[in-house]
Design a protein around this motif. Structure first.
Motif, PDB file in Angstrom:
ATOM      1  N   ALA A  84       0.966  -1.146   0.168  1.00 58.36           N
ATOM      2  CA  ALA A  84      -0.574  -0.151   0.209  1.00 58.36           C
ATOM      3  C   ALA A  84       0.795   1.086  -0.566  1.00 58.36           C
ATOM      4  O   ALA A  84       0.365   1.906   0.195  1.00 58.36           O
ATOM      5  CB  ALA A  84      -1.099   0.505   0.963  1.00 58.36           C
ATOM      6  N   VAL A 104     -10.632   6.146   6.234  1.00 52.09           N
ATOM      7  CA  VAL A 104      -9.444   5.745   5.855  1.00 52.09           C
ATOM      8  C   VAL A 104      -8.549   6.947   6.077  1.00 52.09           C
ATOM      9  O   VAL A 104      -9.270   7.445   4.403  1.00 52.09           O
ATOM     10  CB  VAL A 104      -9.129   4.507   4.909  1.00 52.09           C
ATOM     11  N   ARG A 105      -7.626   7.259   5.771  1.00 47.98           N
ATOM     12  CA  ARG A 105      -6.585   8.119   5.391  1.00 47.98           C
ATOM     13  C   ARG A 105      -4.926   8.252   5.016  1.00 47.98           C
ATOM     14  O   ARG A 105      -4.653   7.976   6.074  1.00 47.98           O
ATOM     15  CB  ARG A 105      -7.165   9.638   6.352  1.00 47.98           C
ATOM     16  N   ARG A 143     -11.250  -0.558   2.526  1.00 49.26           N
ATOM     17  CA  ARG A 143     -11.795   0.404   1.646  1.00 49.26           C
ATOM     18  C   ARG A 143     -10.247   0.700   1.495  1.00 49.26           C
ATOM     19  O   ARG A 143      -9.550   1.557   0.239  1.00 49.26           O
ATOM     20  CB  ARG A 143     -11.888   1.639   2.395  1.00 49.26           C
ATOM     21  N   VAL A 144      -8.613  -0.058   2.063  1.00 48.02           N
ATOM     22  CA  VAL A 144      -7.312   0.156   1.991  1.00 48.02           C
ATOM     23  C   VAL A 144      -7.168   0.017   0.492  1.00 48.02           C
ATOM     24  O   VAL A 144      -6.431   0.523  -0.347  1.00 48.02           O
ATOM     25  CB  VAL A 144      -6.583   0.354   2.772  1.00 48.02           C
ATOM     26  N   GLU A 146      -9.109  -0.898  -2.106  1.00 45.17           N
ATOM     27  CA  GLU A 146      -9.725  -0.307  -3.452  1.00 45.17           C
ATOM     28  C   GLU A 146      -8.612   0.464  -3.359  1.00 45.17           C
ATOM     29  O   GLU A 146      -8.789   0.841  -5.109  1.00 45.17           O
ATOM     30  CB  GLU A 146     -10.915  -0.183  -3.318  1.00 45.17           C
ATOM     31  N   ARG A 147      -8.375   1.790  -2.319  1.00 40.57           N
ATOM     32  CA  ARG A 147      -7.802   3.116  -2.941  1.00 40.57           C
ATOM     33  C   ARG A 147      -6.364   2.533  -3.598  1.00 40.57           C
ATOM     34  O   ARG A 147      -5.986   3.747  -4.124  1.00 40.57           O
ATOM     35  CB  ARG A 147      -8.359   3.922  -1.430  1.00 40.57           C
ATOM     36  N   ARG A 148      -5.698   1.560  -2.925  1.00 43.87           N
ATOM     37  CA  ARG A 148      -4.305   1.741  -3.873  1.00 43.87           C
ATOM     38  C   ARG A 148      -4.664   0.164  -4.732  1.00 43.87           C
ATOM     39  O   ARG A 148      -3.010   0.153  -5.460  1.00 43.87           O
ATOM     40  CB  ARG A 148      -3.328   1.428  -2.393  1.00 43.87           C
ATOM     41  N   SER A 149      -5.404  -0.546  -5.546  1.00 43.68           N
ATOM     42  CA  SER A 149      -5.659  -1.489  -6.452  1.00 43.68           C
ATOM     43  C   SER A 149      -4.575  -2.137  -5.760  1.00 43.68           C
ATOM     44  O   SER A 149      -3.796  -3.146  -6.140  1.00 43.68           O
ATOM     45  CB  SER A 149      -5.453  -0.224  -7.303  1.00 43.68           C
TER      46      SER A 149
END
Length: 157
Positions: A84, A104-105, A143-144, A146-149
């Motif tokens: 990630a 998630v930030r 979510r992590v 998804e955001r980082r594929s």
């Protein structure tokens, strides 16, 4: 104390005054206005816990969240966190939110996970409370992913 050479862009000093820290300049050197961040070279640091008060939180939920803190520090998870592109993962559960959700930030190479779960929405039963804890953390790590594929995260068991 650190010494910054404005001609070469090299930084020396710190804990060992003989140590020179190589810095690749991104522009002309300037004698003021720089920030030093030493990057971890030994992997990802994962911090998990806090978020009290925990009065009224079913023990099974707390116990499972504590266990999950160990799981996400395991070698398999540390490898996943590194994919990630983070050096730090900080997470905790907020038991006094107005809504139950996860945050998630990403801030640079730092990831903050905040699970918001109102105490009055946690079932009192052991199996149901533990299942909800896994579901809450699972939602955040998805979510992590998804955001980082990243594809699916490792299992939380």
């Amino acid at each position: 104390m650190f010494e910054f050479d404005t001609t070469t862009g090299q930084l020396s000093g710190g804990d060992d005054s003989e140590r020179v820290i190589p810095i690749s300049p991104t522009g002309p050197a300037s004698p003021v206005g720089f920030r030093l961040t030493l990057q971890r070279v030994d992997g990802v640091a994962v911090s998990w816990g806090g978020g009290g008060p925990t009065n009224g939180v079913p023990p099974a939920y707390l116990d499972e969240m504590n266990r999950l803190g160990s799981v996400i520090r395991s070698p398999l998870w540390l490898t996943w966190w590194a994919r990630a592109e983070v050096n730090e993962v900080d997470g905790y559960v907020d038991y006094n939110p107005t809504t139950s959700t996860s945050l998630v930030r990403f801030t640079g190479r730092r990831l903050t996970l905040i699970l918001r779960r109102s105490t009055d929405t946690i079932p009192p039963g052991g199996v149901e409370a533990a299942t909800l804890a896994r579901s809450d953390l699972g939602a955040a790590v998805r979510r992590v992913a998804e955001r980082r594929s990243l594809g699916s995260p490792p299992p939380l068991h």
